[in-house]
Design a protein around this motif. Structure first.
Motif, PDB file in Angstrom:
ATOM      1  N   ALA B  76       0.847  -1.205   0.000  1.00  0.00           N
ATOM      2  CA  ALA B  76       0.000   0.000   0.000  1.00  0.00           C
ATOM      3  C   ALA B  76       0.880   1.251   0.000  1.00  0.00           C
ATOM      4  CB  ALA B  76      -0.906  -0.010   1.221  1.00  0.00           C
ATOM      5  N   TYR B  77       1.999   1.189   0.752  1.00  0.00           N
ATOM      6  CA  TYR B  77       2.931   2.314   0.754  1.00  0.00           C
ATOM      7  C   TYR B  77       3.474   2.564  -0.653  1.00  0.00           C
ATOM      8  CZ  TYR B  77       7.756   4.091   0.839  1.00  0.00           C
ATOM      9  OH  TYR B  77       8.914   4.750   0.535  1.00  0.00           O
ATOM     10  N   VAL B 229       3.473   6.121   7.326  1.00  0.00           N
ATOM     11  CA  VAL B 229       3.891   6.752   6.079  1.00  0.00           C
ATOM     12  C   VAL B 229       3.895   8.267   6.259  1.00  0.00           C
ATOM     13  CG1 VAL B 229       3.184   7.151   3.694  1.00  0.00           C
ATOM     14  CG2 VAL B 229       3.153   4.836   4.645  1.00  0.00           C
ATOM     15  N   VAL B 230       5.036   8.877   5.920  1.00  0.00           N
ATOM     16  CA  VAL B 230       5.155  10.339   6.046  1.00  0.00           C
ATOM     17  C   VAL B 230       5.687  10.877   4.726  1.00  0.00           C
ATOM     18  CG1 VAL B 230       6.385  12.219   7.200  1.00  0.00           C
ATOM     19  CG2 VAL B 230       5.582  10.263   8.521  1.00  0.00           C
ATOM     20  N   GLY B 231       5.025  11.923   4.223  1.00  0.00           N
ATOM     21  CA  GLY B 231       5.452  12.472   2.938  1.00  0.00           C
ATOM     22  C   GLY B 231       5.761  13.949   3.026  1.00  0.00           C
ATOM     23  N   ARG B 232       6.548  14.390   2.062  1.00  0.00           N
ATOM     24  CA  ARG B 232       6.813  15.831   1.944  1.00  0.00           C
ATOM     25  C   ARG B 232       5.870  16.350   0.864  1.00  0.00           C
ATOM     26  NH1 ARG B 232      10.709  18.832   3.947  1.00  0.00           N
ATOM     27  NH2 ARG B 232      12.006  17.104   4.660  1.00  0.00           N
ATOM     28  N   ARG B 252      -9.445   1.626  -4.149  1.00  0.00           N
ATOM     29  CA  ARG B 252      -8.515   0.536  -4.459  1.00  0.00           C
ATOM     30  C   ARG B 252      -8.063  -0.176  -3.179  1.00  0.00           C
ATOM     31  NH1 ARG B 252      -2.813   1.502  -7.572  1.00  0.00           N
ATOM     32  NH2 ARG B 252      -1.917  -0.538  -7.110  1.00  0.00           N
ATOM     33  N   PHE B 253      -7.779   0.649  -2.173  1.00  0.00           N
ATOM     34  CA  PHE B 253      -7.333   0.066  -0.895  1.00  0.00           C
ATOM     35  C   PHE B 253      -8.432  -0.780  -0.272  1.00  0.00           C
ATOM     36  CE2 PHE B 253      -4.063   3.682  -0.192  1.00  0.00           C
ATOM     37  CZ  PHE B 253      -3.101   2.958  -0.879  1.00  0.00           C
ATOM     38  N   LYS B 254      -9.664  -0.278  -0.379  1.00  0.00           N
ATOM     39  CA  LYS B 254     -10.773  -1.032   0.232  1.00  0.00           C
ATOM     40  C   LYS B 254     -10.927  -2.392  -0.442  1.00  0.00           C
ATOM     41  CE  LYS B 254     -13.441   2.831   1.969  1.00  0.00           C
ATOM     42  NZ  LYS B 254     -14.599   3.698   1.793  1.00  0.00           N
TER      43      LYS B 254
END
Lengths: 232, 833
Positions: B76-77, B229-232, B252-254
């Motif tokens: 998922a990441y 998960v951490v994003g800029r 999609r994740f579901k």
């Protein structure tokens, strides 16, 4: 009542010893009114302080009412002071934060007089000096003459046999000064021994004997009649 | 400018002239400003963002809301990262820092490691102090175990400048060090791990080396930890817009993660937490802000007391300067000039006091650092308070505040005096009743404030003492807990279990050991997240459950655990060897709390219970024994316990030894490593200590003790300042009353009369201050009762101790001036007139 023999007082300085009193020999009988005169720094107040036992650092012999003060320890001198002496100062030295009544009460409280007796004595003194109406006022609310009146009342409230007055009229104008001196005269007539220090010849003449001091030495003793500008 | 220079010179000369006053003022200011600097350092430590991360405000934590669990699967990441939505860079890290046994040459230590994506360091904008970050291939399983050391652990390992390229053992797996993080880098959060490993190392280091087996039918996501998960954020893209873009991935994740994602699950963005990456920063900020405010309030009171002292000293001292000021004004000194002169003197004092305060804070902070470094908890140890530029600015700010607080009022007051009456005054006059009353009020006020702090300190100290003192019903001094790690010796799971059994047999046979118990994890009381349910007989499969207890613990215990920990059996029986064999009936021993809830009539034996968490439930267990409650090791609270026998395939590396006596316990701690080394030289001993030591090292016990030490320091400072203030004010009041005291002595007062008078006045002020302070202090204690443990906010001992301390300090502070007053020579005093 008072005998001073070769009383001396000096300070040690870098230059050596500086004498403020030299070989003072004096006899004062009970009931006398003595004036001490002299220029500034003659040692008048110092002598008064020694007689009043506020000053312990001197040499010679001093007898008060038969007690050899020079042999007593400071505490014993303090006890003798409480028993015999009442002080009046030039600057009145009333306690600012206390009322007239409380100022009169203080000397009695230091002599462990019971509260009930104290109230009676203070009221009697207030009445005697005609200041009952002022009893709840603070010193700052009184005139200079009134303040000195209270100061004298405070000095006599514990019924001292000896009243020492250090320039009692120094801060007063002439009318007030005369009133105070009349009061001293009356107290003297009632039996109190009084020693006053003054520069004023008019007031000095209230004393029966006038001791003259100069540079710490006794410069002579005169009667009021011998005062140069006698105006009595 | 010349005038200003003259004022400065004159100010310095005045300070040098009044040495006694200057010394007291500087000590007062140093304590006040020093305390504030220390407290600001602590607040700064808690509130400042983690350093070394570039533009942290651009980072967004990607949260999965309303799902079964909130972590991203690795795939998922990758989906989010490769979608190109919202983020210019996206990194992932394991959901938690995990313990790792790190072996470097002869040293063995347990450290905390976080598994991160290959782009972790680059996406946070961090350049490593040595070596490199992770390569993309190291992120994948089979990429070869490598690690980046944190700066602190690198130092603890000997600060070898050639560490990069060397191999260290992590859980028994050879890992090459590829880099060292820069000093102070703790990752996204404020508290960081000791080292970082790439996600690809998770399987060999955290799973296979720990005895887990790779299930053949499990998907590739099983080889990775749950991920945060951490994003800029992309330049110019706000948090809400970015969140909106990400919703495109939700359907999609579901579909792909149907077990985890529910119908109402969604993706949300928020700034990463300061302490826990997935915590809501708003909640965290509230907690730290309240904590910081308490710290700052305490230190503000200290500074206020200090400034109150000084203001009063300056006003009272002003009584001896009024002629000087009157003359200055009479010869043309304007009011502003006078105020400036006085303020410059105050400012000089504050500056010198600030320098001393900064030195005091430097010393205090190093003590704090030493306390923190001595903490057992590795997360606590990462907190290193230090003086920095912000703290320096804050100290200068405190100096300015102090100057205004203590200098302005006297300056305004003294410059407003009546010239005519001042010039008439001959000086040396007694304090008027009004001024004295104000001085008295100030002394009473200081005592009241000091009472609040001293009472608070006493309560917190008593609370910490209570908290640090083990429960007398369960002595911990003669119990040892030993942790070994056979897996990191390179043994497989079965051999590790055998090694542990052999060690347990050997240790149990030692003459100093009365009994030995084992468990897979350290456990001695306390709460956990499990819920306990009763299962009605006959309805085990899908039957109804009745909730019996929440926040229960369900520890697995082996051998003579209950005997080793002296937990008395109240009913039924203890576990026997048959309970541990495979396919044996599932049995449990519960504590009396749970038994009472299960059957208030006391007949809980034979009942069927099960534990559950979220939507998962265990098999039913039959209650075969009831033991006494065991209070939590840290909070001494009793929580429901459901003990289960360890399974034969379960590794139990924790040994609990009941020593014959306390002396042998201490000797055993010394001997234990040698004994284990004798039996199996390959198995590292991670720790061997008495339970009492483990309890002392517990984070919450340590925090309570740390808080109490801080409170105690603040209380001592307040007590010291109050005493100093009383001494200074009484001293000046007495000095100003020299002539009055002289008159009194001329009227016949003895030394005892004078001492009695001054002490009586001091005592009256003390009683007034104490009464007001105790009322205030008890009010504050009631409001903050949640900070106290085992002590009532109205604790009489604390009240008596506080009253005694303040009365003693106040009387002592009054006695010195009283003695001085008693020695006043009436002749000298009257000469002033």
């Amino acid at each position: 009542m008072i005998t001073l023999k070769n009383v001396e007082k000096c300070y040690k300085t870098k230059a050596g010893f500086t004498y403020v009193l030299r070989q003072i020999n004096l006899q004062i009988a009970e009931g006398e009114f003595i004036t001490i005169m002299g220029p500034s720094a003659a040692g008048k107040s110092t002598l008064l302080n020694i007689v009043g036992m506020l000053d312990h650092d001197w040499e010679g012999e001093y007898t008060l009412a038969g007690q050899a003060v020079h042999t007593l320890k400071p505490k014993q001198r303090q006890a003798l002071n409480r028993q015999y002496v009442g002080f009046v100062f030039q600057a009145f030295n009333l306690l600012d934060s206390l009322t007239v009544y409380e100022n009169l009460d203080v000397p009695l409280s230091y002599r462990n007089v019971k509260t009930s007796q104290r109230a009676a004595i203070v009221c009697d003194t207030l009445d005697r000096f005609g200041i009952v109406g002022k009893k709840d006022l603070y010193p700052s609310q009184l005139s200079g003459g009134q303040q000195q009146l209270v100061a004298i009342a405070r000095a006599v409230v514990a019924n001292p046999k000896l009243i020492l007055a250090d320039e009692p009229t120094g801060n007063l104008h002439s009318t007030q000064g005369r009133e105070i001196m009349k009061l001293f005269k009356k107290l003297n007539e009632e039996g109190a021994t009084i020693i006053q220090v003054t520069h004023n010849e008019e007031y000095a003449a209230y004393g029966r004997r006038i001791i003259q001091l100069k540079d710490g030495w006794m410069d002579g003793e005169i009667t009021p009649d011998q005062l140069p500008g006698k105006a009595r | 400018m010349i005038a200003l220079w003259q004022d400065l010179k004159y100010g310095l000369r005045m300070l040098a002239k009044n040495r006694g006053f200057t010394a007291i003022a500087l000590v007062t200011l140093a304590v006040g400003i020093g305390a504030n600097t220390i407290m600001f350092t602590m607040s700064d430590l808690l509130l400042r963002p983690p350093t070394k991360v570039k533009n942290r405000e651009q980072l967004a934590f990607c949260a999965i809301q309303d799902a079964l669990f909130p972590w991203f699967a690795y795939s998922a990441y990758l989906t989010v990262r490769d979608s190109g939505l919202a983020f210019s860079a996206l990194m992932a890290q394991g959901d938690d820092a995990r313990p790792i046994t790190l072996v470097h040459r002869d040293s063995v230590r347990q450290v905390r490691a976080t598994y991160v994506s290959a782009n972790y360091f680059s996406s946070l904008g961090v350049s490593l102090a040595q070596g490199r970050g992770f390569l993309p291939e190291e992120e994948r399983v089979g990429g070869g175990p490598v690690m980046v050391l944190g700066h602190r652990i690198w130092q603890r390992l000997g600060a070898d400048p050639n560490i990069v390229g060397q191999f260290l053992s992590a859980n028994g797996v050879r890992c090459q060090v590829v880099g060292v993080a820069p000093e102070g880098f703790t990752g996204v959060t404020f508290i960081g791990p000791d080292l970082w490993l790439p996600l690809g190392s998770y399987l060999p280091v955290a799973e296979l080396a720990r005895g887990s087996t790779r299930r053949a039918n499990a998907g590739p996501d099983r080889d990775y930890p749950g991920l945060c998960v951490v994003g800029r954020l992309k330049p110019g893209l706000g948090m809400s817009m970015a969140q909106g873009q990400l919703q495109a991935l939700v359907p999609r994740f579901k579909l792909e993660y149907a077990r985890q994602w529910r119908a109402n699950s969604s993706l949300a963005l928020r700034p990463p937490g300061r302490f826990m990456i997935d915590a809501d920063p708003a909640n965290e900020r509230l907690g730290t802000t309240i904590f910081s405010l308490v710290l700052m309030a305490v230190s503000a009171i200290i500074l206020f007391i200090a400034c109150l002292n000084l203001a009063n000293m300056l006003i009272v001292q002003g009584a001896s300067r009024h002629r000087e000021i009157a003359i200055r004004m009479a010869i043309g000194g304007g009011r502003w000039r006078i105020i400036r002169q006085l303020l410059i003197e105050s400012g000089l004092l504050a500056l010198l006091g600030g320098i001393l305060g900064f030195l005091l804070a430097f010393w205090g902070t190093s003590i704090l650092r030493a306390w923190i470094a001595a903490a057992h908890d590795p997360e606590l140890r990462t907190m290193q308070p230090g003086l920095n530029l912000r703290v320096l600015w804050a100290t200068l700010g405190f100096c300015l505040i102090a100057t205004l607080l203590f200098g302005l009022r006297p300056a305004l007051k003294l410059s407003k005096r009546d010239l005519a009456s001042e010039m008439k005054d001959t000086g040396g006059s007694a304090l008027g009743p009004l001024r004295r009353r104000r001085g008295g009020l100030s002394v009473a006020g200081q005592i009241a404030l000091a009472v609040v702090l001293v009472l608070g300190a006493t309560l917190l100290t008593r609370s910490a003492i209570y908290s640090a003192r083990p429960d007398p019903r369960f002595p911990l001094e003669d119990k040892l807990v030993v942790q070994v790690d056979p897996l990191s010796a390179g043994y497989d799971r079965i051999r590790s279990i055998q090694a542990c059994e052999a060690l347990a047999d050997h240790l149990a046979a030692l003459p100093d050991v009365k009994a030995l118990g084992t468990s897979p994890r350290l456990f001695f009381g306390g709460r956990d997240v499990m819920s306990i349910y009763e299962v009605a007989p006959g309805t085990e499969e899908g039957g109804t459950r009745k909730l019996i207890a929440r926040w229960a613990a369900t520890p697995d215990v082996g051998r003579d655990y209950f005997t080793a920990l002296e937990i008395p059996l109240l009913q039924g029986r203890l576990f026997n060897r048959l309970d541990h064999v495979p396919d044996a009936e599932r049995v449990t021993i519960i504590d009396e709390t749970l038994a009472r809830r299960l059957r208030p009539d006391g007949n809980a034996l034979g009942c069927l219970i099960e534990w559950g968490f979220s939507t998962e439930y265990s098999d039913p267990y039959r209650v075969v024994g009831i033991v006494a409650n065991v209070p939590g090791i840290a909070d001494r609270e009793v929580h429901a316990q459901m003990y289960k026998p360890t399974r034969p395939d379960q590794l139990s590396p924790y040994f609990y030894l009941y020593a014959r006596d306390m002396e042998s316990a201490e000797a055993l701690v010394q001997r234990i490593s040698q004994e284990i080394h004798q039996v199996d030289p390959h198995v590292p001993v991670l720790s061997a200590a008495t339970l009492a030591d483990r309890r002392r090292d517990d984070a919450s016990v340590w925090m309570a003790s740390f808080g109490a030490r801080l409170a105690l320091a603040a209380g001592v400072a307040a007590l010291f300042l109050a005493a100093l203030g009383i001494y200074a004010i009484k001293g000046y009041m007495v000095a100003s009353r020299t002539s009055e005291i002289g008159i009194r002595k001329a009227l016949g007062a003895t030394q005892a009369n004078i001492i009695g008078m001054v002490l009586r006045e001091g005592l009256v002020l003390t009683i007034v201050g104490l009464s007001v302070g105790l009322l205030l202090g008890l009010g504050v204690a009631r409001v903050s009762a949640s900070l106290l443990y085992g002590v009532s906010p109205l604790d009489p001992v604390s009240v008596v101790v506080t009253a005694a301390l303040l009365t003693g300090a106040s009387l002592l502070a009054s006695y010195i001036p009283a003695r001085r007053a008693a020695k006043v020579d009436p002749m000298e005093a009257l000469r002033h007139e």
